[in-house]
Design a protein around this motif. Structure first.
Motif, mmCIF file in Angstrom:
data_model
loop_
_atom_site.group_PDB
_atom_site.id
_atom_site.type_symbol
_atom_site.label_atom_id
_atom_site.label_comp_id
_atom_site.label_asym_id
_atom_site.label_seq_id
_atom_site.Cartn_x
_atom_site.Cartn_y
_atom_site.Cartn_z
ATOM 1 N N ILE A 1 0.813 -1.229 -0.044
ATOM 2 C CA ILE A 1 -0.096 0.175 0.102
ATOM 3 C C ILE A 1 0.861 1.103 0.026
ATOM 4 C CG2 ILE A 1 -1.540 1.303 1.486
ATOM 5 C CD1 ILE A 1 -2.953 -1.317 2.207
ATOM 6 N N GLN A 2 1.830 1.242 0.561
ATOM 7 C CA GLN A 2 2.913 2.474 0.745
ATOM 8 C C GLN A 2 3.737 2.653 -0.523
ATOM 9 O OE1 GLN A 2 3.100 4.356 3.396
ATOM 10 N NE2 GLN A 2 1.568 2.980 4.286
ATOM 11 N N ALA A 3 3.506 1.662 -1.505
ATOM 12 C CA ALA A 3 4.326 1.788 -2.623
ATOM 13 C C ALA A 3 3.349 1.997 -3.757
ATOM 14 C CB ALA A 3 5.005 0.358 -3.190
ATOM 15 N N SER A 4 2.006 2.168 -3.252
ATOM 16 C CA SER A 4 0.763 2.616 -4.423
ATOM 17 C C SER A 4 1.424 3.926 -5.342
ATOM 18 C CB SER A 4 -0.651 2.595 -3.680
ATOM 19 O OG SER A 4 -0.359 3.662 -2.881
ATOM 20 N N LYS A 5 0.756 3.921 -6.552
ATOM 21 C CA LYS A 5 1.093 5.019 -7.299
ATOM 22 C C LYS A 5 -0.113 5.651 -8.000
ATOM 23 C CE LYS A 5 3.469 7.060 -10.530
ATOM 24 N NZ LYS A 5 4.894 8.046 -9.932
ATOM 25 N N VAL A 6 -0.115 6.838 -7.939
ATOM 26 C CA VAL A 6 -0.944 7.837 -8.474
ATOM 27 C C VAL A 6 -0.455 8.571 -9.627
ATOM 28 C CG1 VAL A 6 -2.645 9.995 -8.430
ATOM 29 C CG2 VAL A 6 -2.312 8.330 -6.100
ATOM 30 N N TYR A 7 -1.051 8.205 -10.579
ATOM 31 C CA TYR A 7 -0.322 8.586 -12.124
ATOM 32 C C TYR A 7 -1.330 9.202 -12.915
ATOM 33 C CZ TYR A 7 1.590 8.287 -16.797
ATOM 34 O OH TYR A 7 2.146 8.380 -17.989
ATOM 35 N N THR A 8 -0.843 10.668 -13.517
ATOM 36 C CA THR A 8 -1.646 11.203 -14.421
ATOM 37 C C THR A 8 -1.060 11.431 -15.985
ATOM 38 O OG1 THR A 8 -0.856 13.588 -13.741
ATOM 39 C CG2 THR A 8 -2.576 12.627 -12.618
ATOM 40 N N ASN A 9 -2.005 11.322 -16.617
ATOM 41 C CA ASN A 9 -1.056 11.723 -18.235
ATOM 42 C C ASN A 9 -2.485 11.986 -19.021
ATOM 43 O OD1 ASN A 9 -0.274 11.333 -20.822
ATOM 44 N ND2 ASN A 9 0.870 9.680 -20.194
ATOM 45 N N GLY A 10 -2.114 13.454 -19.378
ATOM 46 C CA GLY A 10 -3.226 14.035 -20.149
ATOM 47 C C GLY A 10 -4.549 14.225 -19.469
ATOM 48 N N LYS A 11 -5.590 13.630 -19.873
ATOM 49 C CA LYS A 11 -6.928 13.821 -19.297
ATOM 50 C C LYS A 11 -7.107 12.501 -18.329
ATOM 51 C CE LYS A 11 -8.832 14.021 -23.113
ATOM 52 N NZ LYS A 11 -10.122 14.370 -24.177
#
Length: 199
Positions: free
Chosen positions: A145-155
């Motif tokens: 869980i600590q390594a979870s990733k929020v990622y955005t790209n364009g929309k």
């Protein structure tokens, strides 16, 4: 002028008039269009950005047998779990595991506009924060869980917590920081899959 001459003039005039009439009705010989009067060029628009489902398919393919989520959420479940209303996105794909012992999640939102993207991103970050601060987790899931990733790209706004689990040898011979790094590298597969799909 004799009769033959008059007759020749009448025939010539008749032929010319007929040719003029044919050209007006479009039955005569084709005439090249005058410059500037050609038909307008039709512009073909580029294909629209892929749906969240299409990106999810690419992510699943990248993980193969290490992809654990197997329960797809609907709009109501998504709103309840992540606080993201369906009015904010044009498409979404969210899949979680049915087994309570697993925590792997694949979350992809395709926001309708920049304003809705900000709201979705805020909600997803809040979800991640609450997840990290929740102490009621199986020990094997805490570092993942600590390594979870929020990622955005364009929309697109994504949340990745994927890739199975570190093996027992890694857990026994590695520090927590090293194990978190292992899980972070697992999530990079999802990031790379999305990037490749949006090229």
């Amino acid at each position: 002028m004799n009769k033959k001459g008059i007759a020749a003039m009448i025939i010539t005039a008749s032929v010319a008039a007929g040719a003029f009439s044919l050209s007006l009705n479009g039955a005569g010989p084709s005439v090249p269009p005058v410059s500037g009067t050609e038909a307008p060029i039709v512009t073909v628009q580029a294909a629209s950005a892929p749906s969240a489902s299409k990106l999810a398919k690419a992510v699943k393919k990248a993980y193969g047998n290490d992809y654990l989520p197997n329960y797809k959420l609907g709009k109501t479940d998504i709103k309840d779990k992540y606080g993201v209303a369906s009015s904010l996105y044009s498409s979404a794909y969210v899949e979680v595991p049915m087994m309570s012992g697993h925590v792997d999640e694949l979350v992809i939102f395709k926001a309708k506009n920049s304003a809705s993207k900000k709201k979705i991103l805020s909600a997803v970050k809040k979800y991640q924060k609450n997840l990290k601060e929740n102490t009621l987790q199986y020990p094997m899931n805490v570092l993942k869980i600590q390594a979870s990733k929020v990622y955005t790209n364009g929309k697109y706004v994504c949340f990745f917590m994927l890739g199975g689990y570190a093996d027992s040898n890694q857990e026994e011979n590695s520090s927590e920081e090293q194990i978190i790094k292992v899980y972070q590298n697992m999530n990079k597969k999802a990031v790379n899959a999305v990037k490749a799909s949006l090229k």
